[in-house]
Scaffold this active site. Sequence first.
Site, PDB file in Angstrom:
ATOM      1  N   TYR A 265       0.844  -1.204   0.000  1.00  0.00           N
ATOM      2  CA  TYR A 265       0.000   0.000   0.000  1.00  0.00           C
ATOM      3  C   TYR A 265       0.881   1.257   0.000  1.00  0.00           C
ATOM      4  CZ  TYR A 265      -2.830   3.497   2.631  1.00  0.00           C
ATOM      5  OH  TYR A 265      -3.456   4.627   3.086  1.00  0.00           O
TER       6      TYR A 265
ATOM      7  N   ASP B 145      -1.919  -5.990   9.309  1.00  0.00           N
ATOM      8  CA  ASP B 145      -2.936  -4.985   9.002  1.00  0.00           C
ATOM      9  C   ASP B 145      -4.103  -5.724   8.346  1.00  0.00           C
ATOM     10  OD1 ASP B 145      -4.532  -3.081   7.738  1.00  0.00           O
ATOM     11  OD2 ASP B 145      -2.866  -1.732   7.327  1.00  0.00           O
TER      12      ASP B 145
ATOM     13  N   ILE C  79      -7.205  -4.674   7.711  1.00  0.00           N
ATOM     14  CA  ILE C  79      -8.241  -3.697   7.369  1.00  0.00           C
ATOM     15  C   ILE C  79      -9.229  -4.225   6.317  1.00  0.00           C
ATOM     16  CG2 ILE C  79      -6.751  -2.532   5.666  1.00  0.00           C
ATOM     17  CD1 ILE C  79      -7.974   0.123   6.473  1.00  0.00           C
TER      18      ILE C  79
ATOM     19  N   LYS D 126     -12.857   0.225   5.223  1.00  0.00           N
ATOM     20  CA  LYS D 126     -13.088  -0.621   4.047  1.00  0.00           C
ATOM     21  C   LYS D 126     -14.294  -1.538   4.251  1.00  0.00           C
ATOM     22  CE  LYS D 126      -9.189   1.168   2.864  1.00  0.00           C
ATOM     23  NZ  LYS D 126      -9.046   2.227   1.868  1.00  0.00           N
TER      24      LYS D 126
HETATM   25  C1  LIG Z   1      -3.559  -1.630   3.945  1.00  0.00           C
HETATM   26  C2  LIG Z   1      -4.114  -0.330   4.410  1.00  0.00           C
HETATM   27  N1  LIG Z   1      -3.830   0.098   5.655  1.00  0.00           N
HETATM   28  C3  LIG Z   1      -4.302   1.267   6.114  1.00  0.00           C
HETATM   29  C4  LIG Z   1      -5.090   2.092   5.333  1.00  0.00           C
HETATM   30  C5  LIG Z   1      -5.592   3.388   5.903  1.00  0.00           C
HETATM   31  O1  LIG Z   1      -6.915   3.266   6.275  1.00  0.00           O
HETATM   32  P1  LIG Z   1      -7.736   4.313   7.192  1.00  0.00           P
HETATM   33  O2  LIG Z   1      -8.686   5.017   6.267  1.00  0.00           O
HETATM   34  O3  LIG Z   1      -8.472   3.475   8.188  1.00  0.00           O
HETATM   35  O4  LIG Z   1      -6.765   5.226   7.818  1.00  0.00           O
HETATM   36  C6  LIG Z   1      -5.421   1.684   4.039  1.00  0.00           C
HETATM   37  C7  LIG Z   1      -6.253   2.541   3.189  1.00  0.00           C
HETATM   38  O5  LIG Z   1      -6.317   2.425   1.991  1.00  0.00           O
HETATM   39  C8  LIG Z   1      -4.917   0.440   3.564  1.00  0.00           C
HETATM   40  O6  LIG Z   1      -5.203   0.004   2.348  1.00  0.00           O
END
Ligand SMILES: Cc1ncc(COP(=O)(O)O)c(C=O)c1O
Length: 470
Positions: free
Chosen positions: A144, A229, A231, A271
Site C-alpha cells: 500500500y 494490518d 483492514i 473498508k
Molecule cells: C492496507 C491499508 N492500511 C491502512 C489504510 C488506511 O486506512 P484508514 O482510512 O483506516 O486510515 C489503508 C487505506 O487504503 C490500507 O489500504
Amino acid sequence: MTLSKKATCNSHGQDSSYFLGWQEYEKNPYDELRNPNGIIQMGLAENQLSFDLLESWLAENPDAAGFKRNGESIFRELALFQDYHGLPAFKNALVQFMSEIRGNKVKFDPNNLVLTAGATSANETLIFCLAEPGEAFLLPTPYYPGFDRDLKWRTGVEIVPIQCTSSNGFKITAPALEEAYQLAHKRNLKVKGVLVTNPSNPLGITLTRNELNLLLDFIDAKGIHLISDEIYSGTVFNSPNFVSIMEILVNRNYMKTEVWDRVHIVYSLSKDLGLPGFRVGAIYSNDEMVVAAATKMSSFGLISSQTQYLLSAMLSDEKFAQNYVVENQKRLKNRHEMLVRGLKSAGISCLKSNAGLFCWVDMRHLLTSNTFEAEIELWKKIVYQVGLNISPGSSCHCVEPGWFRVCFANMSEDTLNLAIQRIKSFVDDYDYSLSRNGDGFSQNSSKNSRRKSFTKWVFRLSFHDRERER
Ligand SMILES: Cc1ncc(COP(=O)(O)O)c(C=O)c1O
C-alpha cells in the site's frame, strides 16, 4: 523563518504517481452528465457498494445519529466525553464485529484494544511503540503506497522490501524473508519487525496458512514483531476464507510464549463498512505495555464520541452486522467478476484474487519495454488519454514493471462498464497500431502512429459517450 526538517523533507511520498493520479482526477473528474469524457477514479480503494444497507439501518434507528438514547437527548454526555480509553460499549461492539468476520474462531478482549483515528493512525502509533528512528520494518512488495507516509515519515523508521514476484503469485517465501533481513543488515538497519496486510492491498489476496506459519516462525527465530494490518478482513468474497494471524497463534499454542506479545493487529472500519470519513481504527495487541503506550498516544487521534456512540449501536445490532457482512461480500464478488470478465475481453488478465476492493492487473504485454519508464509511460496514457486513474505497480514498490491496481467498488456499475469499454477500445487500437516482438514487448514505438491511433479511439469513445446519452 526556516521550518522543521519534518515539514520540508519529502519522505511523505505525496509525489508518488499514486497521489499524483488523484490530483489529475480532481482536475477533470468524470461525471455522467456534466463531464462524460472526464477521468474515472479507479485509484481509490473505497467501498460504496453497501451504503443503502447503512442508510436503511440509520432510518430505522434514528436515536443513534440523533444524540439520543431511548428517545432522551444525550447530547451533553457525548459533547463532554473525552476518555482516551474509548466508549466501553463501542469497544465491545467492535471486538464482537472483528470476531464475527473471523467466523468467531478467535475472541478479542476489549481491554487489549486501542481506538485510533483510522488504520493510518493505528499503524503509525504501533511503529512509534515498537521502533526507534533509524530502525527498520520488513514489508512484502507490492505494498500500500500510504505506508511510506504512515510508517516512515514522522517516526523516522525505514521500510526494507521483502521482494515478492509473479513467479509464485506474489507469495511470501522463507528465502525472500531472509534476503530482506540480510539486506537490512547490509544497510546497517536493525530490524524490529515485519508488517503484512492480510488480505493484501494491492494484490487482493488472503495470506495462506503456509505464509502465516512462515511469518510466525520467522519472527520467533529473529525475536522481532509482526504487525498484521487486517483492514480488508471483511471483504473476502471467495474461498479460501480469511485466516487471521490470531487464529494461527492460538492454534499453535503460542499464548504463553513471548511471540504472543509480539503480534499486533491493525483494523479499521474504512473498508469493511465503507466509512473512511468517520476515521475509525484500532490496534489490538496482546502486550500490555504496547496497549498502555498506544492508548496514551491515541490522544493525538481519537475517534469522536458521537461516532463511537453511533457505531456502537449499529455494530451491536448483531443481526444487522451479520447480514451486512454477507451482503457486502456478495456485492464485492459481483463487481470483481465484472471487472475481471471485462478486462479479459480486452485480453488483459488479473492476478487470481478473493478479497479487497481492487484487482491486481497484468499489463506487461502493453509495455514498450520491460522497464518502469515504460510503465509510467503507459500509466500516463491511461490517465490522460484513456481517462482512467489507476495505480501503477511502481507506486506500490512492485519489483516487476507492468502491473497496475484497479479499484472496482467506488463507482456505479454503469461507470465501471464505461471504464471497461474505454480500456477495450484502447487495447484494440494499441494492438492495431503496434507490432510486437517475440517476448511480448512492442517494437514499433513510432510516436506518429501512436498519436494517430489515439486520436482515432478518443474520437470513437466520445462518439460512444454521445450515443449512450441519447
Ligand atoms: C492496507 C491499508 N492500511 C491502512 C489504510 C488506511 O486506512 P484508514 O482510512 O483506516 O486510515 C489503508 C487505506 O487504503 C490500507 O489500504
